[in-house]
Design an enzyme around this catalytic site. Structure first.
Site, short mmCIF file in Angstrom:
data_model
loop_
_atom_site.label_atom_id
_atom_site.label_comp_id
_atom_site.label_asym_id
_atom_site.label_seq_id
_atom_site.Cartn_x
_atom_site.Cartn_y
_atom_site.Cartn_z
N LYS A 96 0.84 -1.20 0.00
CA LYS A 96 0.00 0.00 0.00
C LYS A 96 0.87 1.24 0.00
O LYS A 96 1.73 1.40 0.89
CB LYS A 96 -0.81 0.01 1.29
CG LYS A 96 -2.28 -0.25 1.11
CD LYS A 96 -2.92 -0.22 2.47
CE LYS A 96 -4.38 0.03 2.38
NZ LYS A 96 -4.99 0.05 3.71
C1 E4P Z 1 -8.47 0.86 3.91
O1 E4P Z 1 -7.68 0.14 3.36
C2 E4P Z 1 -8.29 1.44 5.23
O2 E4P Z 1 -7.56 0.55 6.03
C3 E4P Z 1 -9.56 1.67 5.97
O3 E4P Z 1 -10.71 1.34 5.23
C4 E4P Z 1 -9.65 2.97 6.69
O4 E4P Z 1 -10.85 2.98 7.41
P1 E4P Z 1 -11.15 4.05 8.54
O5 E4P Z 1 -11.49 5.33 7.85
O6 E4P Z 1 -12.35 3.48 9.25
O7 E4P Z 1 -9.95 4.15 9.40
#
Ligand code: E4P
Length: 263
Positions: A96
């Site tokens: 990522k």
């Molecule tokens: C996506 O890959 C992220 O890990 C995640 O969806 C972030 O979610 P949040 O906004 O609830 O922290």
């Protein structure tokens, strides 16, 4: 449409994979920190072992691991090191990369795109993350990302905060947006997180862009439904939202009656 689990918690990952319907896992540094804190409770946890366990449970499906570096060369080095260390375990690592690694006072708009391009050339599958506009998604896809993570729930939060609308984390935010007077509250033309997914999906399909749209920061089951309707290829979902999505009071009521009526 694929369903990923949005968690770094081993117990949650095991529970979700036992359902047989999970197609991948997304983690981020905050989820990893929370999961380790939950698991530690005084014990010493080896991060390498912990990640190995996640990859093994999720064998056969992608697991996204996020870089912490923010400068092009350092991001590439960290990504290669993570990929080379962990991908041999189950051949399921995606790296990522934040779509733009600028920080307050440190602007570097294109470091991430350049890092993505280099990593793609080295055959590292990339999930470009922290995406809040279709144009960010388009640029990440052009750089070669295989997945673009659209933070729909956080966009809804941002729109509400910008316009002084109070909310709880799991509150539903209408896909068609909220009106104040005659005008929609919005962020640069986007009226909701689902609108972001929908517009991105429209662009990718119009130009036949081979990059999967992952709808992220899912807050509730109705939003999951709307991600599907908006054309997301993947939704990443916390375990509690999956539990809510499989539930309906009339299902419980109906089952209770059926069991009472068993002759
Ligand atoms: C996506 O890959 C992220 O890990 C995640 O969806 C972030 O979610 P949040 O906004 O609830 O922290």
């Amino acid at each position: 449409m694929k369903l990923f689990l949005d968690s770094a918690n081993l117990k949650e990952i095991e529970e979700a994979y036992h359902t047989g319907i999970i197609n991948g896992v997304t983690t981020n540094p905050s989820l990893m920190k929370q999961a380790l804190a939950d698991k530690k409770k005084g014990k010493k946890i080896d991060l390498t072992d912990y990640i190995q366990e996640i990859l093994t449970i999720a064998k056969g499906t992608p697991v996204s691991l996020e870089v912490k570096e923010t400068e092009e060369k350092a991001m590439v080095e960290e990504a290669l090191s993570l990929f080379n260390q962990f991908n041999p375990i189950a051949n399921n690592v995606y790296i990522k990369i934040p779509v733009n690694s600028s920080l307050k006072g440190k602007t570097r708009p294109f470091d991430s795109l350049k890092a993505i391009k280099t990593l793609v050339q080295a055959n590292v599958p990339i999930n470009a993350t922290l995406i809040f506009t279709p144009e960010q998604a388009l640029m990440a896809a052009k750089a070669g990302a295989r997945i673009v993570s659209l933070f729909a729930g956080r966009l809804d939060d941002y729109i509400r905060i910008q316009h002084g609308i109070g909310f709880e984390k799991s509150d539903y935010f209408p896909a068609e947006g909220i009106k104040k007077g005659d005008l929609h509250v919005q962020d640069n033309g986007l009226v909701s997180g689902v609108d972001l997914v929908s517009k991105c999906s429209h662009i990718f399909r119009m130009y036949n862009i081979k990059c999967e749209i992952l709808a992220a920061s899912t807050r509730n089951s109705r939003q999951l439904r709307e991600f599907a309707l908006a054309g997301a290829h993947i939704a990443t979902v916390p375990l509690d939202v999956f539990k809510a999505a499989i539930s309906h009071p009339k299902t419980i009521e109906g089952l209770t009656t059926f069991l009472e009526d068993v002759p």
